[in-house]
Design a protein around this motif. Structure first.
Motif, mmCIF file in Angstrom:
data_model
loop_
_atom_site.group_PDB
_atom_site.id
_atom_site.type_symbol
_atom_site.label_atom_id
_atom_site.label_comp_id
_atom_site.label_asym_id
_atom_site.label_seq_id
_atom_site.Cartn_x
_atom_site.Cartn_y
_atom_site.Cartn_z
ATOM 1 N N GLN A 55 45.543 31.003 33.105
ATOM 2 C CA GLN A 55 46.637 30.416 33.871
ATOM 3 C C GLN A 55 46.402 28.912 33.977
ATOM 4 O OE1 GLN A 55 46.603 32.273 37.681
ATOM 5 N NE2 GLN A 55 47.046 34.303 36.881
ATOM 6 N N SER A 56 47.487 28.165 34.099
ATOM 7 C CA SER A 56 47.353 26.720 34.236
ATOM 8 C C SER A 56 46.848 26.342 35.622
ATOM 9 C CB SER A 56 48.676 26.020 33.936
ATOM 10 O OG SER A 56 49.674 26.497 34.800
ATOM 11 N N ALA A 57 47.222 27.107 36.643
ATOM 12 C CA ALA A 57 46.746 26.844 38.001
ATOM 13 C C ALA A 57 45.461 27.633 38.228
ATOM 14 C CB ALA A 57 47.797 27.262 39.021
ATOM 15 N N PRO A 58 44.459 27.021 38.853
ATOM 16 C CA PRO A 58 43.211 27.755 39.088
ATOM 17 C C PRO A 58 43.440 28.955 40.007
ATOM 18 C CG PRO A 58 43.020 25.442 39.782
ATOM 19 C CD PRO A 58 44.426 25.676 39.361
ATOM 20 N N PRO A 59 42.880 30.100 39.638
ATOM 21 C CA PRO A 59 43.053 31.297 40.469
ATOM 22 C C PRO A 59 42.180 31.238 41.719
ATOM 23 C CG PRO A 59 41.693 31.787 38.570
ATOM 24 C CD PRO A 59 42.141 30.367 38.418
ATOM 25 N N SER A 60 42.548 32.038 42.686
ATOM 26 C CA SER A 60 41.747 32.150 43.905
ATOM 27 C C SER A 60 40.491 32.965 43.586
ATOM 28 C CB SER A 60 42.557 32.852 44.991
ATOM 29 O OG SER A 60 42.733 34.208 44.658
ATOM 30 N N PRO A 61 39.477 32.940 44.464
ATOM 31 C CA PRO A 61 38.287 33.759 44.219
ATOM 32 C C PRO A 61 38.610 35.254 44.056
ATOM 33 C CG PRO A 61 37.797 32.123 45.887
ATOM 34 C CD PRO A 61 39.285 32.037 45.603
#
Length: 186
Positions: free
Chosen positions: A159-165
């Motif tokens: 994904q272009s946006a960093p994922p949550s933990p």
């Protein structure tokens, strides 16, 4: 309108790429039923590239837990004395890739029995999209001779946006499950 169509088609293309590309290979001469225990081969997790944005103790912990759970589900137990039937090593590989997409506009327009001219000159627009692909690879080595006996990997567009933990953990668990799904080979 044309811009919306471009964005929609690009979004659909990237959504289609969210599936996993899973590959496996194994030594057909091995008796996989004889393998009962496993231990980590050090280093347990290798990174490519060796980038601090990718490499972390948290990522390693998540991958170790996911691999351990999948091996446990297949009847393999951690070796108690350090002498294991299988030695396990994992890889996290992140590659930069490109995709080119061309769109044609204007020019001739019509149906099967003839057509008309839509107007304006025909032109083609080509766009290049850069994206990253993450691969998790799991290698199983024979504990006696040290030879690779099984390898599985799965790659997925990041994904272009960093994922949550929580999203990272879920993605790692799902990917590792897909990698080890066909162990032992039939």
């Amino acid at each position: 309108m044309i811009r919306r169509t471009l964005l929609l088609s690009t979004a659909l293309f990237l959504a289609a790429c969210q599936s996993y590309d899973v590959t496996r290979d194994y030594d057909r001469t091995r008796d996989f039923g004889a393998y009962r225990s496993w231990s980590w081969k050090e280093p347990a997790l290798q990174y490519r590239p060796d980038d601090p944005r990718i490499k972390s103790d948290l990522t390693e912990q998540r991958i170790r837990e996911a691999v351990g759970q999948q091996l446990d589900q297949r009847g393999l137990r951690p070796a108690a004395n350090g002498k294991a039937d299988l030695n396990v090593q994992s890889w996290l590989i992140v590659d930069e890739r490109q995709q080119q997409t061309s769109y044609n506009y204007g020019g001739y327009w019509g149906g099967y029995w003839g057509g008309g001219y839509m107007g304006g000159p025909a032109y083609t627009e080509t766009r290049t999209y850069n994206y990253k692909v993450a691969t998790i690879q799991v290698d199983l080595y024979d504990g006696k001779d040290g030879k690779l006996v099984w390898r599985g990997s799965a790659e997925q567009v990041m994904q272009s946006a960093p994922p949550s933990p929580a999203e990272r953990e879920a993605a790692i668990r799902e990917t590792v499950a897909k990698v080890i799904a066909q162990y032992p080979p039939h």
